[in-house]
Every structure is written in C-alpha cells, then in structure tokens.
Design a protein around this motif. Structure first.
Motif, PDB file in Angstrom:
ATOM      1  N   GLY A  38      22.852  44.263  40.939  1.00 47.06           N
ATOM      2  CA  GLY A  38      23.908  45.065  40.326  1.00 47.06           C
ATOM      3  C   GLY A  38      25.277  44.799  40.912  1.00 47.06           C
ATOM      4  N   ALA A  39      26.280  45.479  40.361  1.00 44.02           N
ATOM      5  CA  ALA A  39      27.664  45.285  40.778  1.00 44.02           C
ATOM      6  C   ALA A  39      27.898  45.786  42.195  1.00 44.02           C
ATOM      7  CB  ALA A  39      28.611  45.983  39.807  1.00 44.02           C
ATOM      8  N   TRP A  42      37.586  43.879  41.168  1.00 39.24           N
ATOM      9  CA  TRP A  42      36.729  44.976  41.621  1.00 39.24           C
ATOM     10  C   TRP A  42      35.309  44.481  41.914  1.00 39.24           C
ATOM     11  CZ3 TRP A  42      36.697  49.424  43.850  1.00 39.24           C
ATOM     12  CH2 TRP A  42      35.545  50.201  43.837  1.00 39.24           C
ATOM     13  N   ASN A  43      34.745  43.704  40.996  1.00 37.56           N
ATOM     14  CA  ASN A  43      33.391  43.184  41.182  1.00 37.56           C
ATOM     15  C   ASN A  43      33.313  42.251  42.384  1.00 37.56           C
ATOM     16  OD1 ASN A  43      32.337  44.628  39.035  1.00 37.56           O
ATOM     17  ND2 ASN A  43      32.556  42.954  37.586  1.00 37.56           N
ATOM     18  N   GLY A 103      30.257  38.138  41.779  1.00 38.13           N
ATOM     19  CA  GLY A 103      31.144  39.265  41.493  1.00 38.13           C
ATOM     20  C   GLY A 103      32.164  38.969  40.414  1.00 38.13           C
ATOM     21  N   ASP A 121      21.700  35.960  36.152  1.00 41.78           N
ATOM     22  CA  ASP A 121      21.660  36.024  37.615  1.00 41.78           C
ATOM     23  C   ASP A 121      20.824  34.902  38.196  1.00 41.78           C
ATOM     24  OD1 ASP A 121      22.569  37.211  39.978  1.00 41.78           O
ATOM     25  OD2 ASP A 121      20.837  38.539  40.131  1.00 41.78           O
ATOM     26  N   LEU A 128      29.269  38.982  36.975  1.00 44.81           N
ATOM     27  CA  LEU A 128      29.291  40.400  36.601  1.00 44.81           C
ATOM     28  C   LEU A 128      30.454  40.753  35.676  1.00 44.81           C
ATOM     29  CD1 LEU A 128      28.338  42.041  40.016  1.00 44.81           C
ATOM     30  CD2 LEU A 128      26.862  41.617  38.040  1.00 44.81           C
ATOM     31  N   THR A 129      31.490  39.941  35.682  1.00 42.56           N
ATOM     32  CA  THR A 129      32.676  40.252  34.880  1.00 42.56           C
ATOM     33  C   THR A 129      32.643  39.618  33.501  1.00 42.56           C
ATOM     34  OG1 THR A 129      33.945  40.366  36.926  1.00 42.56           O
ATOM     35  CG2 THR A 129      35.203  40.208  34.888  1.00 42.56           C
ATOM     36  N   THR A 150      33.315  44.539  45.486  1.00 41.94           N
ATOM     37  CA  THR A 150      32.071  45.271  45.743  1.00 41.94           C
ATOM     38  C   THR A 150      30.946  44.343  46.188  1.00 41.94           C
ATOM     39  OG1 THR A 150      31.396  45.242  43.414  1.00 41.94           O
ATOM     40  CG2 THR A 150      32.646  47.170  44.180  1.00 41.94           C
ATOM     41  N   VAL A 151      30.840  43.195  45.538  1.00 41.89           N
ATOM     42  CA  VAL A 151      29.814  42.229  45.965  1.00 41.89           C
ATOM     43  C   VAL A 151      30.172  41.695  47.349  1.00 41.89           C
ATOM     44  CG1 VAL A 151      28.767  39.981  45.484  1.00 41.89           C
ATOM     45  CG2 VAL A 151      29.069  41.626  43.637  1.00 41.89           C
ATOM     46  N   GLN A 177      25.972  46.150  45.445  1.00 39.82           N
ATOM     47  CA  GLN A 177      24.703  45.771  46.028  1.00 39.82           C
ATOM     48  C   GLN A 177      24.869  45.383  47.489  1.00 39.82           C
ATOM     49  OE1 GLN A 177      23.610  41.401  45.201  1.00 39.82           O
ATOM     50  NE2 GLN A 177      24.440  42.090  43.234  1.00 39.82           N
TER      51      GLN A 177
END
Length: 168
Positions: free
Chosen positions: A29-30, A132-133, A112, A69, A116-117, A136-137, A32
C-alpha cells in the motif's frame, strides 16, 4: 554459484516472502513499512543476495499484491540491490548507512512516485500525489532499511558466526 550460496539465497528469498505475507497489512500500500526490505542491505555480504532479495520481492508481490507491484516493486528492489552491492564497502561512522540509501530512494521513486501515483486503476496522478506517495513510501523505507537494515548489517559484521553464515 556454489551450493552454500544457493541455499543462502533461497533462504533469504523465503524469509522475504514470509515477512511480507505474515505482516501483509504493513507490507503493501501507499503507507507501508515493509520490514522484509531490511534484507535489501544483504548484498553488502555478497552478490547472491541481489538475486535472493529480488526473487523474494517478486514472489511476495506475486502472492500478496498486484501485477503492477510485481513489475515496479521488483524493479525497484533489483535496482536497489545492484546499487547497494556497488557501495557495499562504504561506511559512515562504521555503519553501512550508504547501503541503505539505494533502497530508500529506489522505492520512494519507483514504487511511491511512479507505481502508486500513475499505474493504479482509478488513481489520477498529480505532482502533489507523486510527492506524497514518494514521501510515505520513503519513510517506510527509512524505518526498514535505514534503521533495521543498517542494524542488521552491524549485527552480522560484529558476530563471527553470523559473518561466517552470511559472508562470501
């Protein structure tokens, strides 16, 4: 590759898969913290770990995530392990901190900012979302690789038995 290296590689790949699947809510997930990513620093001890960790990531993503993924996450791990191997002898204050940088950056950017984007169904990619992604990653990777991975390398390097087990 001799039998000992092949067995070590298989064991590391299996450990990566088990850690991801057992800790699935944290591994995908975003946001993690994939604890198995600490194994991305093992190429410090030999080239066989490039194959081991990449294979483990491929299988973990195949069994627990999406096809996107499988492609992007595995690519990020391969890049990370190759560059980690290239900087395997560099230390900062006696720690393998430079070896943690490739997986942090590789996953933040490839998983990220890109995967994810722009490649998840129903997601409209924007620069802000990419940033942002990536953040977070990247934070999850700092925990997994920058803290736990560096500690793992230090533990292996400071213990004769572990050095023999993981070394070339």
């Amino acid at each position: 590759m001799n039998t000992k290296r092949l067995v070590r590689a298989a064991m590391v790949a299996a450990i990566y898969v088990v850690l991801c699947l057992v800790l699935a809510p944290f591994s995908y997930g975003a946001v993690q913290v994939r604890l198995a990513e600490m194994l991305c620093l093992l190429p410090v001890f030999g080239a066989e770990y490039i194959v081991a960790v990449t294979l483990g990531c491929f299988l973990a993503n195949l069994l627990g995530s999406t096809l996107v993924d499988v492609v992007f996450g595995t690519a990020a791990t391969l890049v990370a392990c190759l560059v980690t191997y290239a900087v395997r002898k560099v230390r900062v204050g006696g720690l393998a901190i430079p070896a943690a940088v490739p997986p942090i950056v590789s996953n933040a950017v490839i998983v990220g900012a890109l995967e994810l984007t722009f490649f998840l169904p129903g997601v409209t990619g924007t620069a802000a979302l990419a940033a942002w992604n990536a953040l977070t990653v990247g934070i999850g990777e700092v925990v997994s690789c920058g803290i736990l991975g560096v500690a793992l390398v230090k533990l292996i390097e400071s213990n004769t038995g572990l050095r023999r087990l993981f070394g070339e």
